[in-house]
Design a protein around this motif. Structure first.
Motif, PDB file in Angstrom:
ATOM      1  N   GLY A  58       0.802  -1.211   0.000  1.00 39.34           N
ATOM      2  CA  GLY A  58       0.000   0.000   0.000  1.00 39.34           C
ATOM      3  C   GLY A  58       0.833   1.258   0.000  1.00 39.34           C
ATOM      4  N   LEU A  59       0.283   2.294   0.629  1.00 37.52           N
ATOM      5  CA  LEU A  59       0.894   3.616   0.527  1.00 37.52           C
ATOM      6  C   LEU A  59       0.652   4.418   1.803  1.00 37.52           C
ATOM      7  N   LEU A  60       1.690   5.127   2.245  1.00 41.79           N
ATOM      8  CA  LEU A  60       1.607   6.073   3.348  1.00 41.79           C
ATOM      9  C   LEU A  60       1.768   7.474   2.765  1.00 41.79           C
ATOM     10  N   VAL A  61       0.848   8.387   3.103  1.00 33.39           N
ATOM     11  CA  VAL A  61       0.899   9.753   2.599  1.00 33.39           C
ATOM     12  C   VAL A  61       0.995  10.710   3.779  1.00 33.39           C
ATOM     13  N   HIS A  62       1.905  11.693   3.674  1.00 34.09           N
ATOM     14  CA  HIS A  62       2.069  12.727   4.686  1.00 34.09           C
ATOM     15  C   HIS A  62       1.420  14.011   4.200  1.00 34.09           C
ATOM     16  N   GLY A  63       0.560  14.626   5.024  1.00 31.80           N
ATOM     17  CA  GLY A  63       0.061  15.961   4.778  1.00 31.80           C
ATOM     18  C   GLY A  63       0.758  16.943   5.699  1.00 31.80           C
ATOM     19  N   THR A  85      -7.951   1.621   5.369  1.00 30.28           N
ATOM     20  CA  THR A  85      -7.286   2.909   5.555  1.00 30.28           C
ATOM     21  C   THR A  85      -7.224   3.269   7.034  1.00 30.28           C
ATOM     22  N   ALA A  86      -6.289   4.151   7.356  1.00 35.58           N
ATOM     23  CA  ALA A  86      -6.170   4.701   8.705  1.00 35.58           C
ATOM     24  C   ALA A  86      -5.472   6.044   8.595  1.00 35.58           C
ATOM     25  N   SER A  87      -5.634   6.892   9.590  1.00 38.77           N
ATOM     26  CA  SER A  87      -4.991   8.204   9.579  1.00 38.77           C
ATOM     27  C   SER A  87      -4.833   8.704  10.998  1.00 38.77           C
ATOM     28  N   GLY A  88      -4.057   9.776  11.151  1.00 37.19           N
ATOM     29  CA  GLY A  88      -3.850  10.358  12.466  1.00 37.19           C
ATOM     30  C   GLY A  88      -2.996  11.601  12.359  1.00 37.19           C
ATOM     31  N   PRO A  89      -2.834  12.327  13.469  1.00 33.39           N
ATOM     32  CA  PRO A  89      -1.992  13.536  13.458  1.00 33.39           C
ATOM     33  C   PRO A  89      -0.507  13.179  13.392  1.00 33.39           C
ATOM     34  N   LYS A  90       0.262  14.035  12.732  1.00 28.49           N
ATOM     35  CA  LYS A  90       1.708  13.826  12.633  1.00 28.49           C
ATOM     36  C   LYS A  90       2.406  14.368  13.874  1.00 28.49           C
ATOM     37  N   PRO A  91       3.398  13.662  14.391  1.00 29.49           N
ATOM     38  CA  PRO A  91       4.225  14.236  15.469  1.00 29.49           C
ATOM     39  C   PRO A  91       5.063  15.375  14.900  1.00 29.49           C
ATOM     40  N   ARG A  92       5.126  16.487  15.616  1.00 30.69           N
ATOM     41  CA  ARG A  92       5.869  17.652  15.134  1.00 30.69           C
ATOM     42  C   ARG A  92       6.764  18.206  16.231  1.00 30.69           C
ATOM     43  N   VAL A  93       7.941  18.662  15.850  1.00 24.84           N
ATOM     44  CA  VAL A  93       8.844  19.381  16.752  1.00 24.84           C
ATOM     45  C   VAL A  93       8.601  20.870  16.540  1.00 24.84           C
ATOM     46  N   ARG A  94       8.292  21.580  17.599  1.00 18.98           N
ATOM     47  CA  ARG A  94       8.000  23.004  17.508  1.00 18.98           C
ATOM     48  C   ARG A  94       9.100  23.821  18.179  1.00 18.98           C
ATOM     49  N   ALA A 117       9.126  12.170  10.065  1.00 20.37           N
ATOM     50  CA  ALA A 117       8.580  11.204   9.110  1.00 20.37           C
ATOM     51  C   ALA A 117       8.792   9.769   9.606  1.00 20.37           C
ATOM     52  N   MET A 118       9.961   9.488  10.187  1.00 24.71           N
ATOM     53  CA  MET A 118      10.224   8.160  10.717  1.00 24.71           C
ATOM     54  C   MET A 118       9.342   7.841  11.923  1.00 24.71           C
ATOM     55  N   ALA A 119       9.009   8.879  12.703  1.00 26.55           N
ATOM     56  CA  ALA A 119       8.182   8.669  13.889  1.00 26.55           C
ATOM     57  C   ALA A 119       6.756   8.274  13.527  1.00 26.55           C
ATOM     58  N   VAL A 120       6.341   8.523  12.305  1.00 25.80           N
ATOM     59  CA  VAL A 120       4.992   8.156  11.868  1.00 25.80           C
ATOM     60  C   VAL A 120       4.870   6.642  11.686  1.00 25.80           C
ATOM     61  N   ILE A 121       5.961   5.967  11.334  1.00 22.21           N
ATOM     62  CA  ILE A 121       5.904   4.548  10.964  1.00 22.21           C
ATOM     63  C   ILE A 121       5.302   3.669  12.058  1.00 22.21           C
ATOM     64  N   PRO A 122       5.745   3.781  13.317  1.00 22.10           N
ATOM     65  CA  PRO A 122       5.092   2.938  14.338  1.00 22.10           C
ATOM     66  C   PRO A 122       3.625   3.285  14.547  1.00 22.10           C
ATOM     67  N   ALA A 173      -2.042   1.489  14.011  1.00 19.18           N
ATOM     68  CA  ALA A 173      -3.400   1.724  13.520  1.00 19.18           C
ATOM     69  C   ALA A 173      -3.795   0.759  12.411  1.00 19.18           C
ATOM     70  N   LEU A 174      -2.783   0.266  11.672  1.00 21.31           N
ATOM     71  CA  LEU A 174      -3.055  -0.586  10.515  1.00 21.31           C
ATOM     72  C   LEU A 174      -2.073  -1.756  10.543  1.00 21.31           C
ATOM     73  N   PRO A 175      -2.298  -2.754  11.391  1.00 18.57           N
ATOM     74  CA  PRO A 175      -1.334  -3.854  11.540  1.00 18.57           C
ATOM     75  C   PRO A 175      -1.049  -4.596  10.237  1.00 18.57           C
ATOM     76  N   GLU A 176      -1.973  -4.528   9.262  1.00 22.41           N
ATOM     77  CA  GLU A 176      -1.764  -5.232   7.986  1.00 22.41           C
ATOM     78  C   GLU A 176      -0.685  -4.582   7.127  1.00 22.41           C
ATOM     79  N   ALA A 177      -0.309  -3.342   7.444  1.00 25.59           N
ATOM     80  CA  ALA A 177       0.686  -2.633   6.638  1.00 25.59           C
ATOM     81  C   ALA A 177       2.035  -3.355   6.688  1.00 25.59           C
ATOM     82  N   ARG A 178       2.623  -3.560   5.514  1.00 24.51           N
ATOM     83  CA  ARG A 178       3.944  -4.191   5.420  1.00 24.51           C
ATOM     84  C   ARG A 178       4.957  -3.143   4.992  1.00 24.51           C
ATOM     85  N   LEU A 179       5.942  -2.894   5.852  1.00 24.96           N
ATOM     86  CA  LEU A 179       6.915  -1.835   5.625  1.00 24.96           C
ATOM     87  C   LEU A 179       7.914  -2.225   4.539  1.00 24.96           C
ATOM     88  N   PRO A 180       8.601  -1.225   3.944  1.00 21.74           N
ATOM     89  CA  PRO A 180       9.535  -1.517   2.856  1.00 21.74           C
ATOM     90  C   PRO A 180      10.602  -2.549   3.217  1.00 21.74           C
TER      91      PRO A 180
END
Length: 279
Positions: A29-34, A51-60, A78-83, A88-95
């Protein structure tokens, strides 16, 4: 009796501002960052698209505006989003979720360490180590559906950005464009470090890696701001060729369906466009 001229949406309403999107291909599948959210879509073994979605972790704070540091921060975010995706989507298979690729990563790490321990280690050795570090990525792309989903990522996001039905499988904001400046900055930094420090330690290596990432991201951002310049074209050429030859394949209709599901989900999560209405 005169008729009132017909009004068209194109002239009466301002065009919708496009979100700046990024992405990462998954094996299924595909992971998209907004700007503020992430979204992922995968096809399960039964054929269902989930599908699944959530807020991105951000450093301010001020650090996110510091050159070099901001590039490493964005990559870490971006790496922190992977876990979060896996939770949220255990079926996702990482690269790199593959025994062959994991074996190649271990071999590249051990081989690089052995090369650096040689007494005659120099710039040529660092070039070999850099080449070894690319091997796991190449193995990951050559097997399975990863390269096709990488193509689906580019075609889906590119079509959205250009309001088009289709887009090429190559994209100017692909992470492959980081490769050349990352390798160049790493080699240059290693040469400087060997002259400045008699016996560089692990902390020196970590600092060099972070600095190299920062330089690569700054070059990437400069190329985007000056996309029409000849210099930007030359800087992007290695990454474009990497995408064209190895990194991407034309996706199937089923893979594009997954890509469009990820796009719709990130638009819904960001609260814009048709994705927001459909949610």
């Amino acid at each position: 009796m005169s008729e009132e001229p017909e009004k068209t949406p194109d002239t009466d309403q301002p065009p919708e501002e496009k979100l700046r999107l990024g992405g990462m291909a998954l094996r299924n599948g595909l992971l998209v960052h907004g700007p503020t959210s992430w979204a992922a879509a995968v096809r399960t073994p039964s054929g269902e698209v989930r599908t699944a979605s959530g807020p991105k972790p951000r450093v301010r704070g001020p650090v996110e505006r510091v050159p070099l540091a901001r590039g490493a921060i964005r990559l870490a975010e971006a790496m922190a989003v992977i876990p979060l995706v896996k939770r949220a989507l255990p079926e996702a298979r990482l690269p790199f979720q593959d025994t062959t690729v994991l074996g190649a990563m271990a071999a590249a790490t051990l081989g690089g360490a052995a090369l650096r321990r040689r007494k005659a280690a120099g710039p040529g050795t660092e070039a070999l180590v850099a080449g070894l570090s690319l091997v796991p990525s190449l193995i990951a792309l050559r097997g399975g559906e990863l390269a096709a989903y990488h193509g689906a990522e580019h075609k889906t996001i590119g079509a959205y950005e250009q309001d088009a039905e289709d887009h090429t499988k190559e994209h100017d904001r692909c992470g492959s464009h980081l490769m050349a400046p990352l390798l160049a900055s790493n080699l240059a930094g290693t040469a400087v470090l060997k002259r400045a420090v008699e016996k560089p330690g692990p902390l020196h290596g970590l600092a060099l890696s972070v600095a190299s990432v920062g330089v690569a991201v700054e070059v990437f951002a400069w190329s985007e701001r000056h996309s029409d310049s000849r210099a930007a074209g030359l800087l992007r050429r290695p990454g474009h060729e990497l995408q064209r030859v190895i990194g991407t394949r034309e996706p199937t209709a089923a893979q594009l369906e997954v890509g469009r599901a990820a796009l719709a989900e990130v638009l819904r999560a960001e609260g814009v466009g048709e994705g927001a209405q459909s949610g």
